[in-house]
Design a protein around this motif. Sequence first.
Motif, PDB file in Angstrom:
ATOM      1  N   SER A  54      54.426  15.118   5.310  1.00  0.00           N
ATOM      2  CA  SER A  54      55.687  16.131   5.510  1.00  0.00           C
ATOM      3  C   SER A  54      56.624  15.700   6.282  1.00  0.00           C
ATOM      4  O   SER A  54      57.871  15.795   6.088  1.00  0.00           O
ATOM      5  N   PHE A  55      56.154  15.071   7.316  1.00  0.00           N
ATOM      6  CA  PHE A  55      57.161  14.505   8.408  1.00  0.00           C
ATOM      7  C   PHE A  55      58.048  13.542   7.702  1.00  0.00           C
ATOM      8  O   PHE A  55      59.178  13.504   8.068  1.00  0.00           O
ATOM      9  N   ASN A  56      57.486  12.521   7.102  1.00  0.00           N
ATOM     10  CA  ASN A  56      58.427  11.572   6.283  1.00  0.00           C
ATOM     11  C   ASN A  56      59.177  12.172   5.497  1.00  0.00           C
ATOM     12  O   ASN A  56      60.420  11.790   5.298  1.00  0.00           O
ATOM     13  N   LYS A  57      58.725  13.102   4.529  1.00  0.00           N
ATOM     14  CA  LYS A  57      59.633  13.877   3.866  1.00  0.00           C
ATOM     15  C   LYS A  57      60.863  14.334   4.439  1.00  0.00           C
ATOM     16  O   LYS A  57      61.998  14.535   3.925  1.00  0.00           O
ATOM     17  N   MET A  61      55.537  12.353  20.743  1.00  0.00           N
ATOM     18  CA  MET A  61      55.591  13.414  19.735  1.00  0.00           C
ATOM     19  C   MET A  61      54.361  13.330  18.703  1.00  0.00           C
ATOM     20  O   MET A  61      53.851  12.381  18.511  1.00  0.00           O
ATOM     21  N   LEU A  62      53.830  14.484  18.600  1.00  0.00           N
ATOM     22  CA  LEU A  62      52.810  14.622  17.803  1.00  0.00           C
ATOM     23  C   LEU A  62      52.927  15.008  16.495  1.00  0.00           C
ATOM     24  O   LEU A  62      53.512  15.908  15.989  1.00  0.00           O
ATOM     25  N   VAL A  63      52.475  14.178  15.606  1.00  0.00           N
ATOM     26  CA  VAL A  63      52.729  14.244  14.245  1.00  0.00           C
ATOM     27  C   VAL A  63      51.371  14.805  13.729  1.00  0.00           C
ATOM     28  O   VAL A  63      50.292  13.923  13.486  1.00  0.00           O
ATOM     29  N   ARG A  64      51.367  15.719  12.881  1.00  0.00           N
ATOM     30  CA  ARG A  64      49.982  16.502  12.237  1.00  0.00           C
ATOM     31  C   ARG A  64      49.797  16.047  10.811  1.00  0.00           C
ATOM     32  O   ARG A  64      48.853  15.935  10.285  1.00  0.00           O
ATOM     33  N   ASN A  65      51.092  15.943  10.178  1.00  0.00           N
ATOM     34  CA  ASN A  65      51.018  15.738   8.764  1.00  0.00           C
ATOM     35  C   ASN A  65      52.115  14.864   8.492  1.00  0.00           C
ATOM     36  O   ASN A  65      53.389  15.097   8.340  1.00  0.00           O
ATOM     37  N   ARG A  66      51.725  13.626   8.400  1.00  0.00           N
ATOM     38  CA  ARG A  66      52.433  12.428   8.182  1.00  0.00           C
ATOM     39  C   ARG A  66      53.468  12.472   6.871  1.00  0.00           C
ATOM     40  O   ARG A  66      54.651  12.244   6.845  1.00  0.00           O
ATOM     41  N   LEU A  70      60.112  18.687   8.590  1.00  0.00           N
ATOM     42  CA  LEU A  70      59.765  18.034  10.047  1.00  0.00           C
ATOM     43  C   LEU A  70      58.958  19.097  10.642  1.00  0.00           C
ATOM     44  O   LEU A  70      57.894  18.525  11.482  1.00  0.00           O
ATOM     45  N   PHE A  71      59.234  20.263  10.881  1.00  0.00           N
ATOM     46  CA  PHE A  71      58.424  21.129  11.637  1.00  0.00           C
ATOM     47  C   PHE A  71      56.802  21.036  11.003  1.00  0.00           C
ATOM     48  O   PHE A  71      56.039  21.469  11.891  1.00  0.00           O
ATOM     49  N   GLU A  72      56.844  21.167   9.676  1.00  0.00           N
ATOM     50  CA  GLU A  72      55.601  21.325   9.246  1.00  0.00           C
ATOM     51  C   GLU A  72      54.946  19.803   9.535  1.00  0.00           C
ATOM     52  O   GLU A  72      53.638  20.061   9.801  1.00  0.00           O
ATOM     53  N   SER A 104      54.447  25.721  12.213  1.00  0.00           N
ATOM     54  CA  SER A 104      54.693  26.559  11.194  1.00  0.00           C
ATOM     55  C   SER A 104      54.602  27.920  11.289  1.00  0.00           C
ATOM     56  O   SER A 104      53.786  28.404  12.164  1.00  0.00           O
ATOM     57  N   MET A 105      55.105  28.931  10.378  1.00  0.00           N
ATOM     58  CA  MET A 105      54.832  30.281  10.476  1.00  0.00           C
ATOM     59  C   MET A 105      53.844  30.922   9.454  1.00  0.00           C
ATOM     60  O   MET A 105      54.056  30.522   8.334  1.00  0.00           O
ATOM     61  N   LYS A 106      52.821  31.416   9.953  1.00  0.00           N
ATOM     62  CA  LYS A 106      51.829  32.328   9.185  1.00  0.00           C
ATOM     63  C   LYS A 106      51.569  33.464   9.273  1.00  0.00           C
ATOM     64  O   LYS A 106      51.794  33.842  10.511  1.00  0.00           O
ATOM     65  N   LYS A 107      51.222  34.123   8.544  1.00  0.00           N
ATOM     66  CA  LYS A 107      51.059  35.551   8.911  1.00  0.00           C
ATOM     67  C   LYS A 107      49.775  35.811   9.736  1.00  0.00           C
ATOM     68  O   LYS A 107      48.683  35.172   9.479  1.00  0.00           O
TER      69      LYS A 107
END
Length: 245
Positions: A8-11, A1-6, A228-230, A235-238
Motif C-alpha cells: 500500500s505504501f509503494n502504491k 518512519m514505520l511502514v506496516r504495509n509495503r 500512504l496512510f494505509e 486507517s479509520m475503522k469502525k
Amino acid sequence: MLVRNRKSFNKGLLLMGSFLFVLVLIFLPMEIWGTRGDHTMNFLEYADNLFNRLSKGSSYFIPEVQRQVKPLVGTPFHAEIKPGKPDTAEAIVTVLRANGAEAQVTPDGMVVARGNLGALLTSAVRDSEALFENNAQRVEAKYPGLQGRDVLKAWWSFLDPLVKELQQQTLFNPAKIVNTVEKKAVEPGFNFYGIQAEDVGDRALLVIMLLTFYVIYTLWYGFAIFELFEGMGLSMKKAKIKKEV
C-alpha cells in the motif's frame, strides 16, 4: 518512519509521485507543448482564462437591468452616504456631476447628492455596458481624468451605501433596483473588463474534459494520501461496541 504495509505504501508513493509530476506539467508554460496564446501561459492560467470567458458569456444582464431602471426615470432622491473607501469620494462627485446630479464632499468625508435617481442609474448601466464590451474609451471620454475601471469603482462606491440609505428612507423598491444595478451591471462590467466573452456551447467538449480531469485529479490525490496512510498503518475503522456484562 514505520511502514506496516509495503504494498500500500509503494502504491501511495507511485500515486503521489505521478500526481506531483502532472502538477509540474500544469505549471509549465504552454509554449513548451507548442500552444501559445496572446502571451505565454501555463495550463492553470489557460483554464482560468477559459472559464472567465465562458462566465462572461453568461453574465450579460444589461437589457433586464435597463427595464427595471426605466420606471425610476424622473424620481428625485436626496442622500448622504459614506464611501467605503475615502479616496473615492472625489471621483464619485465627478461622476455624479457629469450625469446631472448635484454632489459635494463634506469636511467629514460624506458625499451629499441629490438629483434624478433613474437618470443616474441609467448612466451607471450604460457605463457598465461599455466596460463589459471592453470599450473603456467611450467612458473615459465622458469623464476626463478617470480611467474606465475608476469610473465603475466610483459608481460602486456610491451605489453600495446608497442601498442602505434608501432603505432607511423606506424607499424599498428603489433600493432593490439600485442593488440590482450594482450587482448585475456595475460588478460584471468591472470584473469582466478586458475579457473576450465565449458561449459555453461552443466549448462544451473542452469544458467537459476539463471538469472530468479536475474530478479525476482530485480523487488521484485522495487515493495517494489514503494508500500512504494505509501503508503506515494509519486507517479509520469502525470502533467495536463494548458490551456490558
